[in-house]
Design an enzyme around this catalytic site. Structure first.
Site, PDB file in Angstrom:
ATOM      1  N   HIS A 258       0.841  -1.197   0.000  1.00  0.00           N
ATOM      2  CA  HIS A 258       0.000   0.000   0.000  1.00  0.00           C
ATOM      3  C   HIS A 258       0.882   1.256   0.000  1.00  0.00           C
ATOM      4  O   HIS A 258       0.711   2.147  -0.836  1.00  0.00           O
ATOM      5  CB  HIS A 258      -0.902  -0.021   1.238  1.00  0.00           C
ATOM      6  CG  HIS A 258      -1.766   1.181   1.394  1.00  0.00           C
ATOM      7  ND1 HIS A 258      -3.100   1.206   1.037  1.00  0.00           N
ATOM      8  CD2 HIS A 258      -1.499   2.438   1.871  1.00  0.00           C
ATOM      9  CE1 HIS A 258      -3.609   2.395   1.282  1.00  0.00           C
ATOM     10  NE2 HIS A 258      -2.659   3.168   1.790  1.00  0.00           N
ATOM     11  N   GLU A 259       1.821   1.298   0.939  1.00  0.00           N
ATOM     12  CA  GLU A 259       2.695   2.474   1.019  1.00  0.00           C
ATOM     13  C   GLU A 259       3.611   2.575  -0.193  1.00  0.00           C
ATOM     14  O   GLU A 259       4.021   3.678  -0.583  1.00  0.00           O
ATOM     15  CB  GLU A 259       3.519   2.434   2.308  1.00  0.00           C
ATOM     16  CG  GLU A 259       2.693   2.374   3.593  1.00  0.00           C
ATOM     17  CD  GLU A 259       1.659   3.482   3.717  1.00  0.00           C
ATOM     18  OE1 GLU A 259       1.849   4.562   3.107  1.00  0.00           O
ATOM     19  OE2 GLU A 259       0.651   3.278   4.416  1.00  0.00           O
ATOM     20  N   HIS A 262       1.906   4.686  -2.763  1.00  0.00           N
ATOM     21  CA  HIS A 262       2.093   6.112  -2.473  1.00  0.00           C
ATOM     22  C   HIS A 262       3.487   6.575  -2.911  1.00  0.00           C
ATOM     23  O   HIS A 262       3.648   7.626  -3.532  1.00  0.00           O
ATOM     24  CB  HIS A 262       1.949   6.354  -0.970  1.00  0.00           C
ATOM     25  CG  HIS A 262       0.544   6.348  -0.471  1.00  0.00           C
ATOM     26  ND1 HIS A 262      -0.440   7.150  -1.000  1.00  0.00           N
ATOM     27  CD2 HIS A 262      -0.045   5.648   0.546  1.00  0.00           C
ATOM     28  CE1 HIS A 262      -1.571   6.955  -0.340  1.00  0.00           C
ATOM     29  NE2 HIS A 262      -1.358   6.037   0.597  1.00  0.00           N
ATOM     30  N   GLU A 288      -4.433   8.015  -2.916  1.00  0.00           N
ATOM     31  CA  GLU A 288      -4.970   6.754  -2.401  1.00  0.00           C
ATOM     32  C   GLU A 288      -5.337   5.801  -3.528  1.00  0.00           C
ATOM     33  O   GLU A 288      -5.271   4.583  -3.366  1.00  0.00           O
ATOM     34  CB  GLU A 288      -6.185   7.030  -1.516  1.00  0.00           C
ATOM     35  CG  GLU A 288      -6.560   5.892  -0.591  1.00  0.00           C
ATOM     36  CD  GLU A 288      -5.478   5.564   0.427  1.00  0.00           C
ATOM     37  OE1 GLU A 288      -5.455   4.414   0.914  1.00  0.00           O
ATOM     38  OE2 GLU A 288      -4.645   6.451   0.737  1.00  0.00           O
TER      39      GLU A 288
END
Length: 497
Positions: A258-259, A262, A288
């Site tokens: 997930h990170e 980003h 996001e």
């Protein structure tokens, strides 16, 4: 040259923000506990200096003298800077410093409160952050609702009155799916998700895949641990992500990926925007969309596990014993109402966001008092997901956002979910991208994202990026269709008529 001088000053402001961000990252990952009080003062000083420098009258003079340059990059820098300057000059430096100090104190109070499940210890700090949020909304101004001024900080041009019908529509179209899935029963043996997986092996596997699959390399990035996973960066060449390790090993793996989404967004922003206000993501919703795409649309896909199951079996044989790629695919896509947002599945995740959005509105409006928040939280968890947290650490205290004053932030998670599918559908119109995704080779997709989303930074608005990349405005239709198709297959549900 006024433009050159403006860029020089903007670079100085950017450097001060980067220094403050580095101190914040250190606070979350490496800093000794006793340093908290002084660190808060240090960060407040840097943020105050950055604010003073940016709102200095000389900046206004340079913005006026610059006129309307012919160079497209310079024109974008001016457009974004003028917008930011108009907002920043409404906030007194003393207020900016007060927010930074209060945020630091609230953060450490939250860490203690969550550890001991003691909401009462955090409540005074939350009262302070809410007061600051109301004052910030008044400083910035709004037409309809104070929430709009706060939401606009994270999702430009978005209002609460626009979010509410989107959430209502999404709830109406996905709650029946959730009930179908719960009624269908288990699709796999979920005890696999808590099989022994050594912490260092978890982090090593997640980091290796972040590099091999998604392009996050140690030459420009690193990973550490923190209480709440996050991504920050001090330039496109210095990206930091964190994760956390638990017995429930998907938290580490999917948190890392997930990170990574980003981080790769920040990496893809064009160098021409470096050290200017343009050199950030267009919005947190767009941001996001990238993290949720990497975490869910890619890393929870069947092709991904067909490719990376052998590696997982090599580094964690105790996890994969008796399994194959298909079984693991079904396992990591478990749908079950749960207490923790960051561990929620794709179908239930948005209900966590709706809950927080509704509570934030009630708190800002004064219809809900801070001391009533745990009870209200538990009631909404029961309403949406049929669960009541056994304690506040697993309920109202679980997220870092309110301690950081990030009120108005939560809706961006769901907006990002919607955009993630819409962007991926558009990308797959490119044959090379579609074929790459089927082989879990994401180079063509990343190139498409850089070309259609990442490179622009804040030079385009979220609406402009969405329209330009996908051919239409933001819509929930692709996301809802994706959920129904994917989970009908996993759980053997009857397809929608």
């Amino acid at each position: 040259m006024s433009m050159d001088e403006l860029k020089r000053r903007l670079g100085q402001v950017s450097d001060l923000h980067a220094a403050a961000a580095l101190m914040s990252w250190d606070q979350e990952t490496l800093m000794p506990q006793e340093a908290a009080r002084v660190r808060g003062l240090q960060i407040a000083t840097l943020e105050g200096l950055a604010h003073e420098l940016f709102t200095d009258a000389r900046i206004a003079g340079l913005l006026e003298a610059a006129g309307e340059p012919q160079d497209a990059a310079d024109a974008a820098i001016l457009r974004v800077t003028r917008r930011d300057y108009a907002k920043a000059t409404r906030l007194p430096t003393e207020f900016v410093e007060e927010v930074a100090r209060a945020r630091n104190e609230a953060h450490h109070a939250w860490l203690h409160a969550r550890q001991h499940s003691d909401f009462a210890a955090f409540a005074p700090h939350l009262e302070k952050m809410l007061d600051l949020a109301r004052r910030q909304a008044d400083f910035l101004g709004y037409d309809e609702h104070p929430y709009d001024a706060l939401l606009n900080e994270y999702e430009p041009e978005m209002r609460a009155s626009q979010v509410e019908p989107v959430f209502a529509d999404l709830r109406d179209r996905t709650l029946p799916l959730l009930r179908q899935i719960v009624a269908a029963g288990d699709a796999a043996d979920y005890s696999v998700l808590i099989r022994p997986f050594p912490p260092e092996a978890q982090k090593a596997f997640a980091w290796r895949v972040a590099g091999e699959a998604f392009g996050l390399k140690p030459e420009f990035a690193r990973q550490d641990e923190s209480a709440h996973p996050f991504q920050t960066n001090f330039s496109r060449s210095d990206l930091r992500i964190t994760t956390r390790v638990e017995d429930y090993w998907p938290a580490c793996l999917f948190g890392t990926w997930h990170e990574t989404g980003h981080a790769m967004y920040e990496r893809g922003i064009s160098e021409r925007w470096e050290r200017t206000p343009v050199s950030r993501g267009a919005s947190l919703g767009v941001h996001e969309s990238q993290s949720r795409m990497f975490e869910n649309l890619l890393a929870r896909s069947r092709p991904f596990w067909e490719k990376y199951f052998p590696l997982l079996a090599e580094v964690a044989p105790e996890v994969t014993a008796g399994l194959d790629a298909e079984t693991l695919y079904r396992t990591v896509n478990r749908v079950q109402p749960s207490l923790i947002r960051v561990e929620a599945d794709e179908v239930t995740y948005n209900f966590h966001i709706m809950l927080r959005f509704e509570l934030e509105l009630a708190l800002l409006e004064g219809h809900l008092k801070v001391q009533e928040l745990p009870e209200a939280w538990n009631a909404k968890m029961q309403e949406y997901l049929g669960l009541t947290p056994p304690n506040d650490a697993l309920g109202v205290l679980q997220d870092i956002h309110w301690s950081a004053g990030l009120i108005g932030y939560f809706p961006t998670y769901t907006l990002g979910n919607l955009l993630s599918v819409q962007l991926l559908e558009a990308a797959k119109r490119d044959r090379a991208v579609a074929e790459g995704i089927e082989r879990a080779e994401y180079g063509p997709l990343l190139a498409w994202l850089v070309g259609n989303v990442h490179q622009y930074g804040r030079s385009l608005t979220p609406a402009q990026i969405t329209e330009q990349a996908t051919g239409r405005g933001l819509t929930a239709d692709p996301y809802v269709a994706y959920l129904h198709e994917k989970y009908a297959g996993i759980y053997g549900l009857k397809a929608r008529g």
